[in-house]
Motif scaffolding. Structure first.
Motif, PDB file in Angstrom:
ATOM      1  N   THR A 136     -12.037 119.386  35.830  1.00  0.00           N
ATOM      2  CA  THR A 136     -10.599 119.426  35.516  1.00  0.00           C
ATOM      3  C   THR A 136     -10.136 120.885  35.469  1.00  0.00           C
ATOM      4  O   THR A 136     -10.824 121.747  34.908  1.00  0.00           O
ATOM      5  N   LEU A 137      -8.988 121.164  36.064  1.00  0.00           N
ATOM      6  CA  LEU A 137      -8.514 122.549  36.162  1.00  0.00           C
ATOM      7  C   LEU A 137      -7.948 123.055  34.829  1.00  0.00           C
ATOM      8  O   LEU A 137      -7.520 122.252  33.985  1.00  0.00           O
ATOM      9  N   LEU A 147      -2.746 118.542  25.995  1.00  0.00           N
ATOM     10  CA  LEU A 147      -1.961 119.774  26.191  1.00  0.00           C
ATOM     11  C   LEU A 147      -2.480 120.561  27.393  1.00  0.00           C
ATOM     12  O   LEU A 147      -2.028 121.671  27.672  1.00  0.00           O
ATOM     13  N   GLY A 148      -3.476 120.019  28.051  1.00  0.00           N
ATOM     14  CA  GLY A 148      -4.068 120.712  29.202  1.00  0.00           C
ATOM     15  C   GLY A 148      -5.401 121.324  28.832  1.00  0.00           C
ATOM     16  O   GLY A 148      -5.640 121.682  27.676  1.00  0.00           O
ATOM     17  N   ARG A 149      -6.294 121.453  29.819  1.00  0.00           N
ATOM     18  CA  ARG A 149      -7.623 122.014  29.546  1.00  0.00           C
ATOM     19  C   ARG A 149      -7.514 123.470  29.107  1.00  0.00           C
ATOM     20  O   ARG A 149      -6.814 124.268  29.720  1.00  0.00           O
ATOM     21  N   GLU A 150      -8.251 123.786  28.056  1.00  0.00           N
ATOM     22  CA  GLU A 150      -8.280 125.155  27.543  1.00  0.00           C
ATOM     23  C   GLU A 150      -9.663 125.739  27.765  1.00  0.00           C
ATOM     24  O   GLU A 150     -10.667 125.091  27.488  1.00  0.00           O
ATOM     25  N   VAL A 151      -9.709 126.996  28.192  1.00  0.00           N
ATOM     26  CA  VAL A 151     -11.000 127.653  28.438  1.00  0.00           C
ATOM     27  C   VAL A 151     -11.783 127.802  27.132  1.00  0.00           C
ATOM     28  O   VAL A 151     -13.001 127.622  27.105  1.00  0.00           O
ATOM     29  N   ALA A 152     -11.064 128.116  26.060  1.00  0.00           N
ATOM     30  CA  ALA A 152     -11.742 128.412  24.800  1.00  0.00           C
ATOM     31  C   ALA A 152     -12.600 127.259  24.322  1.00  0.00           C
ATOM     32  O   ALA A 152     -13.673 127.466  23.752  1.00  0.00           O
ATOM     33  N   MET A 156     -14.637 127.054  31.799  1.00  0.00           N
ATOM     34  CA  MET A 156     -13.998 127.053  33.120  1.00  0.00           C
ATOM     35  C   MET A 156     -14.485 125.840  33.911  1.00  0.00           C
ATOM     36  O   MET A 156     -15.616 125.384  33.729  1.00  0.00           O
ATOM     37  N   PRO A 157     -13.669 125.321  34.821  1.00  0.00           N
ATOM     38  CA  PRO A 157     -14.103 124.184  35.643  1.00  0.00           C
ATOM     39  C   PRO A 157     -15.353 124.540  36.453  1.00  0.00           C
ATOM     40  O   PRO A 157     -15.509 125.682  36.913  1.00  0.00           O
ATOM     41  N   GLU A 229      -3.455 120.544  47.289  1.00  0.00           N
ATOM     42  CA  GLU A 229      -3.416 121.750  48.127  1.00  0.00           C
ATOM     43  C   GLU A 229      -3.080 122.994  47.291  1.00  0.00           C
ATOM     44  O   GLU A 229      -3.718 124.036  47.427  1.00  0.00           O
ATOM     45  N   GLU A 230      -2.114 122.856  46.411  1.00  0.00           N
ATOM     46  CA  GLU A 230      -1.620 124.032  45.681  1.00  0.00           C
ATOM     47  C   GLU A 230      -2.466 124.405  44.466  1.00  0.00           C
ATOM     48  O   GLU A 230      -2.451 125.551  44.030  1.00  0.00           O
ATOM     49  N   ASN A 231      -3.174 123.426  43.916  1.00  0.00           N
ATOM     50  CA  ASN A 231      -3.904 123.706  42.678  1.00  0.00           C
ATOM     51  C   ASN A 231      -5.414 123.645  42.819  1.00  0.00           C
ATOM     52  O   ASN A 231      -6.128 124.459  42.244  1.00  0.00           O
ATOM     53  N   MET A 232      -5.914 122.667  43.576  1.00  0.00           N
ATOM     54  CA  MET A 232      -7.373 122.537  43.664  1.00  0.00           C
ATOM     55  C   MET A 232      -7.984 123.545  44.643  1.00  0.00           C
ATOM     56  O   MET A 232      -8.998 124.171  44.348  1.00  0.00           O
ATOM     57  N   ILE A 233      -7.363 123.681  45.812  1.00  0.00           N
ATOM     58  CA  ILE A 233      -7.993 124.541  46.834  1.00  0.00           C
ATOM     59  C   ILE A 233      -8.107 126.006  46.386  1.00  0.00           C
ATOM     60  O   ILE A 233      -9.143 126.625  46.630  1.00  0.00           O
TER      61      ILE A 233
END
Ligand SMILES: Cc1ncc(C[n+]2csc(CCOP(=O)(O)OP(=O)(O)O)c2C)c(N)n1
Ligand code: SF4
Length: 248
Positions: A136-137, A147-152, A156-157, A229-233
């Motif tokens: 997950t990005l 709230l979206g994936r957080e690095v902390a 990282m993916p 295309e805009e986020n995964m690649i």
């Protein structure tokens, strides 16, 4: 009227259960076509995962075996070792391969098992309702990361292809996409090459395919292709990471 297109014999007549706009179906089609073109359909054994493609055993027109979540590489290892003249492949999602099944895929590659893996990365757990996967990005929403994936807290993916390419037994590693026609053509070529590597007995091969999950991404099918295309690649660059010529 002349028939200009027909469904590949590599797939059964069973209707897919996938959601509208899900690219699992395209990837199935490419695998089926490649097996037919290589003339190996009659001696192929596929291993289905647990995930949205759990019913892959109904769709591929070859012998199929079901595996527990993440354990397809272990099952494929057993089948290929007992039946070395057969063509063996696993078909696995990112929850299956990059989370619960991380050890299985790494050690199958590490041992240089001579089967092929089709790795469908849609950056989420599809079947179980959109939980966060290791893929997950950052910032991407999931039911377990509203709230979206957080690095902390989640790191990282995980880039599986890059990691597997560091393993000597993994002789073919490529990442592709099926969000547009050019990408679909390249994906088919990569899948074919990966099966050829197996037929030549060279070692483990994997094709990671970036795939959509409109249902759990909360997007329309068309928006999903754009989002991929805009986020995964940008985070998961396309390309070949290892070929037999380079590997050893
Ligand atoms: C041992 C075990 N743990 C957990 C589950 C629940 N489970 C089923 S599918 C799945 C995730 C599937 O996601 P993915 O592999 O990414 O495939 P997708 O559905 O997105 O194609 C999980 C966690 C299970 N079936 N078995
Ligand atoms: S939930 Fe996602 S991965 Fe599963 S079939 Fe639907 S769109 Fe495809």
């Amino acid at each position: 009227m002349a028939i200009v297109y027909s469904k590949t014999e590599g797939l059964t007549d069973k209707q897919f259960h996938y959601c509208p706009g899900c690219t699992h179906g395209i990837i199935h089609k490419l695998v089926g076509e490649v097996l037919v073109e290589l003339g190996v359909l009659g001696k192929t054994v596929g291993v289905a995962p647990v995930g949205c493609s759990v019913l892959a055993y109904d769709y591929f027109n070859c012998d199929m075996h079901e595996a527990a979540h993440g354990r397809a590489p272990a099952v494929a290892t057993g089948i290929k070792r007992v039946l070395p003249d057969n063509v063996v492949f696993t078909y696995q999602g990112d929850g299956d391969l990059a989370s619960i099944g991380t050890a299985e895929i790494i050690h199958a590659a590490h041992r240089g098992e001579k089967f092929t893996t089709i790795f469908v990365n849609n950056a989420i757990y599809g079947m179980t309702g959109g939980q966060m996967a290791p893929t997950t990005l950052i910032g991407q929403k999931a039911t377990t990361a509203p709230l979206g994936r957080e690095v902390a807290t989640a790191g990282m993916p995980l880039r599986m292809s890059e990691m597997l390419a560091t393993i000597d037994g993994a002789v073919f590693v490529e990442r592709c996409t099926v969000h547009n026609v050019a990408g679909i053509r390249k994906t088919k070529k990569a899948i074919k090459k990966a099966f050829e590597v197996q037929l030549e007995g060279k070692g483990f091969g994997i094709v990671e395919v970036l795939s959509t999950c409109p249902t759990n991404w909360g997007l329309t099918p068309v928006e999903s292709l754009k989002w991929l295309e805009e986020n995964m690649i940008p985070y998961y660059p396309l390309g070949n990471f290892r070929t037999p010529e380079e590997g050893k």
